[in-house]
Design a protein around this motif. Structure first.
Motif, PDB file in Angstrom:
ATOM      1  N   GLN A   1       0.811  -1.213   0.000  1.00 47.84           N
ATOM      2  CA  GLN A   1       0.000   0.000   0.000  1.00 47.84           C
ATOM      3  C   GLN A   1       0.849   1.271   0.000  1.00 47.84           C
ATOM      4  O   GLN A   1       0.404   2.317  -0.477  1.00 47.84           O
ATOM      5  N   HIS A   2       2.047   1.200   0.531  1.00 48.58           N
ATOM      6  CA  HIS A   2       2.878   2.393   0.702  1.00 48.58           C
ATOM      7  C   HIS A   2       4.328   2.066   0.346  1.00 48.58           C
ATOM      8  O   HIS A   2       4.692   0.909   0.190  1.00 48.58           O
ATOM      9  N   ASN A   3       5.148   3.109   0.230  1.00 45.82           N
ATOM     10  CA  ASN A   3       6.531   2.940  -0.191  1.00 45.82           C
ATOM     11  C   ASN A   3       7.389   2.332   0.914  1.00 45.82           C
ATOM     12  O   ASN A   3       7.155   2.564   2.094  1.00 45.82           O
ATOM     13  N   GLY A   4       8.397   1.603   0.479  1.00 40.19           N
ATOM     14  CA  GLY A   4       9.344   1.033   1.440  1.00 40.19           C
ATOM     15  C   GLY A   4      10.224   2.106   2.056  1.00 40.19           C
ATOM     16  O   GLY A   4      10.203   2.333   3.267  1.00 40.19           O
ATOM     17  N   ILE A   5      11.016   2.780   1.211  1.00 38.79           N
ATOM     18  CA  ILE A   5      11.827   3.929   1.646  1.00 38.79           C
ATOM     19  C   ILE A   5      11.394   5.123   0.808  1.00 38.79           C
ATOM     20  O   ILE A   5      11.443   5.088  -0.415  1.00 38.79           O
ATOM     21  N   ASP A   6      10.960   6.188   1.463  1.00 36.81           N
ATOM     22  CA  ASP A   6      10.384   7.352   0.796  1.00 36.81           C
ATOM     23  C   ASP A   6      11.230   8.574   1.143  1.00 36.81           C
ATOM     24  O   ASP A   6      11.331   8.959   2.304  1.00 36.81           O
ATOM     25  N   LEU A   7      11.864   9.166   0.113  1.00 35.43           N
ATOM     26  CA  LEU A   7      12.701  10.338   0.320  1.00 35.43           C
ATOM     27  C   LEU A   7      12.035  11.568  -0.301  1.00 35.43           C
ATOM     28  O   LEU A   7      11.633  11.540  -1.466  1.00 35.43           O
ATOM     29  N   TRP A   8      11.954  12.633   0.489  1.00 30.69           N
ATOM     30  CA  TRP A   8      11.372  13.894   0.020  1.00 30.69           C
ATOM     31  C   TRP A   8      12.310  15.029   0.416  1.00 30.69           C
ATOM     32  O   TRP A   8      12.579  15.261   1.590  1.00 30.69           O
TER      33      TRP A   8
ATOM     34  N   GLU B   1      10.379  -5.758   0.254  1.00 28.70           N
ATOM     35  CA  GLU B   1       9.418  -6.575  -0.469  1.00 28.70           C
ATOM     36  C   GLU B   1       7.986  -6.224  -0.078  1.00 28.70           C
ATOM     37  O   GLU B   1       7.718  -5.725   1.010  1.00 28.70           O
ATOM     38  N   LYS B   2       7.092  -6.449  -1.041  1.00 28.62           N
ATOM     39  CA  LYS B   2       5.653  -6.259  -0.856  1.00 28.62           C
ATOM     40  C   LYS B   2       5.309  -4.838  -0.409  1.00 28.62           C
ATOM     41  O   LYS B   2       4.590  -4.624   0.562  1.00 28.62           O
ATOM     42  N   VAL B   3       5.858  -3.848  -1.139  1.00 23.09           N
ATOM     43  CA  VAL B   3       5.526  -2.449  -0.897  1.00 23.09           C
ATOM     44  C   VAL B   3       5.022  -1.850  -2.216  1.00 23.09           C
ATOM     45  O   VAL B   3       4.949  -2.534  -3.236  1.00 23.09           O
ATOM     46  N   ARG B   4       4.659  -0.572  -2.195  1.00 16.78           N
ATOM     47  CA  ARG B   4       4.244   0.068  -3.445  1.00 16.78           C
ATOM     48  C   ARG B   4       5.494   0.343  -4.287  1.00 16.78           C
ATOM     49  O   ARG B   4       5.713  -0.293  -5.302  1.00 16.78           O
ATOM     50  N   ASP B   5       6.319   1.300  -3.915  1.00 17.79           N
ATOM     51  CA  ASP B   5       7.614   1.515  -4.547  1.00 17.79           C
ATOM     52  C   ASP B   5       8.693   1.141  -3.545  1.00 17.79           C
ATOM     53  O   ASP B   5       8.641   1.583  -2.391  1.00 17.79           O
ATOM     54  N   GLY B   6       9.662   0.366  -3.988  1.00 17.96           N
ATOM     55  CA  GLY B   6      10.715  -0.042  -3.066  1.00 17.96           C
ATOM     56  C   GLY B   6      11.483   1.138  -2.507  1.00 17.96           C
ATOM     57  O   GLY B   6      11.494   1.380  -1.303  1.00 17.96           O
ATOM     58  N   ILE B   7      12.119   1.893  -3.400  1.00 11.95           N
ATOM     59  CA  ILE B   7      12.805   3.131  -3.023  1.00 11.95           C
ATOM     60  C   ILE B   7      12.224   4.247  -3.889  1.00 11.95           C
ATOM     61  O   ILE B   7      12.350   4.220  -5.115  1.00 11.95           O
ATOM     62  N   TYR B   8      11.556   5.194  -3.261  1.00 11.20           N
ATOM     63  CA  TYR B   8      10.971   6.327  -3.974  1.00 11.20           C
ATOM     64  C   TYR B   8      11.693   7.590  -3.542  1.00 11.20           C
ATOM     65  O   TYR B   8      11.825   7.878  -2.348  1.00 11.20           O
ATOM     66  N   MET B   9      12.185   8.343  -4.516  1.00 12.48           N
ATOM     67  CA  MET B   9      12.876   9.592  -4.182  1.00 12.48           C
ATOM     68  C   MET B   9      12.343  10.723  -5.050  1.00 12.48           C
ATOM     69  O   MET B   9      12.173  10.571  -6.262  1.00 12.48           O
ATOM     70  N   GLU B  10      12.056  11.842  -4.424  1.00 12.57           N
ATOM     71  CA  GLU B  10      11.565  13.015  -5.134  1.00 12.57           C
ATOM     72  C   GLU B  10      12.286  14.247  -4.609  1.00 12.57           C
ATOM     73  O   GLU B  10      12.368  14.462  -3.399  1.00 12.57           O
ATOM     74  N   GLN B  11      12.843  15.021  -5.546  1.00 17.18           N
ATOM     75  CA  GLN B  11      13.633  16.202  -5.192  1.00 17.18           C
ATOM     76  C   GLN B  11      14.701  15.837  -4.161  1.00 17.18           C
ATOM     77  O   GLN B  11      14.882  16.519  -3.157  1.00 17.18           O
ATOM     78  N   SER B  12      15.379  14.756  -4.430  1.00 13.98           N
ATOM     79  CA  SER B  12      16.391  14.240  -3.495  1.00 13.98           C
ATOM     80  C   SER B  12      17.661  13.924  -4.276  1.00 13.98           C
ATOM     81  O   SER B  12      17.900  12.780  -4.673  1.00 13.98           O
ATOM     82  N   ASP B  13      18.462  14.962  -4.537  1.00 18.58           N
ATOM     83  CA  ASP B  13      19.669  14.826  -5.346  1.00 18.58           C
ATOM     84  C   ASP B  13      20.750  14.037  -4.610  1.00 18.58           C
ATOM     85  O   ASP B  13      20.776  13.957  -3.384  1.00 18.58           O
ATOM     86  N   TYR B  14      21.645  13.466  -5.419  1.00 18.74           N
ATOM     87  CA  TYR B  14      22.847  12.773  -4.921  1.00 18.74           C
ATOM     88  C   TYR B  14      22.518  11.612  -3.972  1.00 18.74           C
ATOM     89  O   TYR B  14      23.270  11.307  -3.058  1.00 18.74           O
ATOM     90  N   THR B  15      21.398  10.957  -4.208  1.00 11.15           N
ATOM     91  CA  THR B  15      21.074   9.753  -3.440  1.00 11.15           C
ATOM     92  C   THR B  15      21.827   8.567  -4.045  1.00 11.15           C
ATOM     93  O   THR B  15      21.936   8.441  -5.267  1.00 11.15           O
ATOM     94  N   THR B  16      22.315   7.675  -3.196  1.00 10.22           N
ATOM     95  CA  THR B  16      23.018   6.470  -3.641  1.00 10.22           C
ATOM     96  C   THR B  16      22.298   5.236  -3.124  1.00 10.22           C
ATOM     97  O   THR B  16      22.028   5.131  -1.923  1.00 10.22           O
ATOM     98  N   ALA B  17      21.979   4.305  -4.023  1.00  7.55           N
ATOM     99  CA  ALA B  17      21.364   3.033  -3.647  1.00  7.55           C
ATOM    100  C   ALA B  17      22.247   1.910  -4.172  1.00  7.55           C
ATOM    101  O   ALA B  17      22.441   1.779  -5.388  1.00  7.55           O
ATOM    102  N   VAL B  18      22.798   1.101  -3.261  1.00  5.51           N
ATOM    103  CA  VAL B  18      23.783   0.088  -3.623  1.00  5.51           C
ATOM    104  C   VAL B  18      23.436  -1.249  -2.977  1.00  5.51           C
ATOM    105  O   VAL B  18      23.141  -1.316  -1.774  1.00  5.51           O
ATOM    106  N   GLN B  19      23.455  -2.301  -3.766  1.00  2.00           N
ATOM    107  CA  GLN B  19      23.333  -3.679  -3.288  1.00  2.00           C
ATOM    108  C   GLN B  19      22.037  -3.923  -2.500  1.00  2.00           C
ATOM    109  O   GLN B  19      22.038  -4.620  -1.491  1.00  2.00           O
ATOM    110  N   ASN B  20      20.959  -3.360  -2.982  1.00  2.00           N
ATOM    111  CA  ASN B  20      19.654  -3.624  -2.373  1.00  2.00           C
ATOM    112  C   ASN B  20      18.906  -4.675  -3.184  1.00  2.00           C
ATOM    113  O   ASN B  20      19.121  -4.826  -4.388  1.00  2.00           O
ATOM    114  N   LEU B  21      18.021  -5.407  -2.518  1.00  2.00           N
ATOM    115  CA  LEU B  21      17.154  -6.375  -3.174  1.00  2.00           C
ATOM    116  C   LEU B  21      15.717  -5.900  -3.010  1.00  2.00           C
ATOM    117  O   LEU B  21      15.229  -5.726  -1.887  1.00  2.00           O
ATOM    118  N   ILE B  22      15.026  -5.699  -4.146  1.00  2.00           N
ATOM    119  CA  ILE B  22      13.648  -5.197  -4.125  1.00  2.00           C
ATOM    120  C   ILE B  22      12.801  -6.129  -4.972  1.00  2.00           C
ATOM    121  O   ILE B  22      13.112  -6.372  -6.142  1.00  2.00           O
TER     122      ILE B  22
END
Length: 425
Positions: A143-150, A163-184
């Protein structure tokens, strides 16, 4: 008589200050009493409360520690600077919309070995900077995001299972974010980028989602060495979507067994290099995409290797296409016969979207072979590679392709036998 008097005084004190006695047994009381930069060690057990961490301390579970709350506020709120949370399980059971298990603001925080089970958002970062989320897990109810960045910048998300979320990693207006070695997995969009520039996505596995990665309205990103696989449960499913993305590098990814491997729409000046695109219904698809470079990729066992529509000035060169005719007269390693794609399906569904229902239909493949596309709508590789730059050793051809070919062959034999019987009769 004195003993009776002492008893009365004690009872009066107890009933006058019961809240203070109760407060001393809560996690919040332990946190409030702890000095800055100290470690608050939580004994094993289940704690039913919401807590706030607003000063530089480390909250660390000793043994199996669960913090649970069904209130609308976050189970754990992190504010200020240099807060760490380690070795705890967090359960958010609130029915409130957008309730978060952990909410983070401020900077230089660390969340490590934290396991979240939530009906709402797993981790919400809002105006959070330089925060590290590592070696953790999030499981939701889709129903909702796993990790939500605003509006949160320069954060790192690594080694997190979602697992079993809406968006695994959701980022909006969040520059220079790094996502490494995640399983979604088992979610809507594995990684969803909106209006966020200079993003780094490396060595992640995004599988069994509607889309592996949605990269939208972004500039200067790097998408490298990821696996976007088996994202094929929806007619709009893709491995990677680049929508209005510019100057983004998509390099050395395994993009396999999706409905569409790579979809570039209204995207320009991107580099798509050295990817393995295997077993998709459509390998790569361009819609109104201009000025992109597609080179040194390997396209194997896709039902349709590539399609382009209303796209121009793209540099498609030196890719390996297993469906192409190959002739190398001078030993250069490149075929002398250009490989030209066919945008039949894109043209058809643009005018009549309902035809998307026939996305996997064998009849659609046959019609595409019969229909010649205009030269200005075809994606053409003038110098296709003779051999794949990615060695095809342990990986076999797509099982879907093999089974489909076998069924088509058997069906032809059956029809031929029926025809012979009718002639004999």
């Amino acid at each position: 008589m004195k003993k009776l008097w002492y008893l009365i005084v004690f009872l009066m004190l107890f009933w006058t200050h019961p809240s203070s006695i109760h407060a001393e047994s809560t996690l919040q009381y332990l946190i409030d009493q702890a000095p800055e930069h100290s470690i608050v060690r939580i004994p094993r057990g289940v704690y039913h409360e919401s807590i706030v961490l607003s000063k530089p301390v480390t909250l660390q579970g000793n043994g199996q520690v669960t913090i649970q709350s069904c209130r609308k506020e976050p189970v754990i709120s992190i504010k200020g600077q240099r807060v760490s949370v380690k070795n705890v399980t967090v359960i958010q059971c609130s029915q409130e919309k957008n309730a978060a298990a952990i909410q983070v603001s401020g900077n230089h925080h660390r969340i490590e070995h934290v396991h979240i089970r939530t009906k709402g958002i797993g981790l919400k970062l809002e105006h959070a900077y330089h925060t590290v989320i590592t070696q953790s897990s999030i499981k939701g109810e889709k129903q909702h995001n796993g990790i939500d960045l605003w509006k949160s910048e320069q954060n790192v998300i690594e080694k997190v299972r979602i697992e079993k979320v809406r968006d695994g990693i959701y980022m909006e207006q969040s520059d220079y974010t790094t996502a490494v070695q995640n399983l979604i997995q088992q979610s809507n969009y594995g990684i969803h980028i909106m209006y966020s520039d200079h993003i780094t996505i490396q060595k992640n596995i995004s599988k069994n989602n509607v889309a592996g990665a949605m990269v939208m309205e972004t500039k200067g990103g790097k998408i490298e060495n990821n696996e976007f696989i088996f994202n094929n449960r929806n007619v709009h499913a893709q491995g990677i979507l680049l929508f209005d993305a510019t100057e983004t590098k998509v390099v050395r990814n395994n993009i396999s067994y999706n409905r569409v491997g790579i979809l570039a729409e209204s995207a320009s000046n991107n580099l798509i290099l050295s990817n393995e695109v295997r077993g998709n219904f459509i390998g790569i698809q361009f819609k109104e995409a201009n000025g992109n470079i597609v080179s040194n990729n390997t396209f194997i066992s896709n039902v349709n290797e590539a399609q382009a529509l209303s796209s121009s000035d793209n540099e498609v060169k030196r890719n390996y296409w297993d469906a192409s005719l190959k002739l190398d007269a001078d030993g250069s390693g490149y075929s002398d016969i250009p490989y030209k794609t066919n945008p039949f399906f894109l043209s058809l569904t643009k005018d009549i979207p309902e035809y998307q229902l026939f996305f996997h239909s064998p009849g659609m493949v046959v019609l595409q072979k019969l229909w010649k596309s205009p030269d200005n709508e075809a994606m053409t590789d003038d110098s296709p590679l003779m051999t794949a730059p990615i060695q095809d050793e342990s990986k076999s051809s797509s099982g879907v392709i093999i089974v489909f070919s076998l069924l088509l062959f058997l069906g032809s034999i059956t029809l031929w036998r029926i025809g012979r019987k009718k002639e004999d009769a």
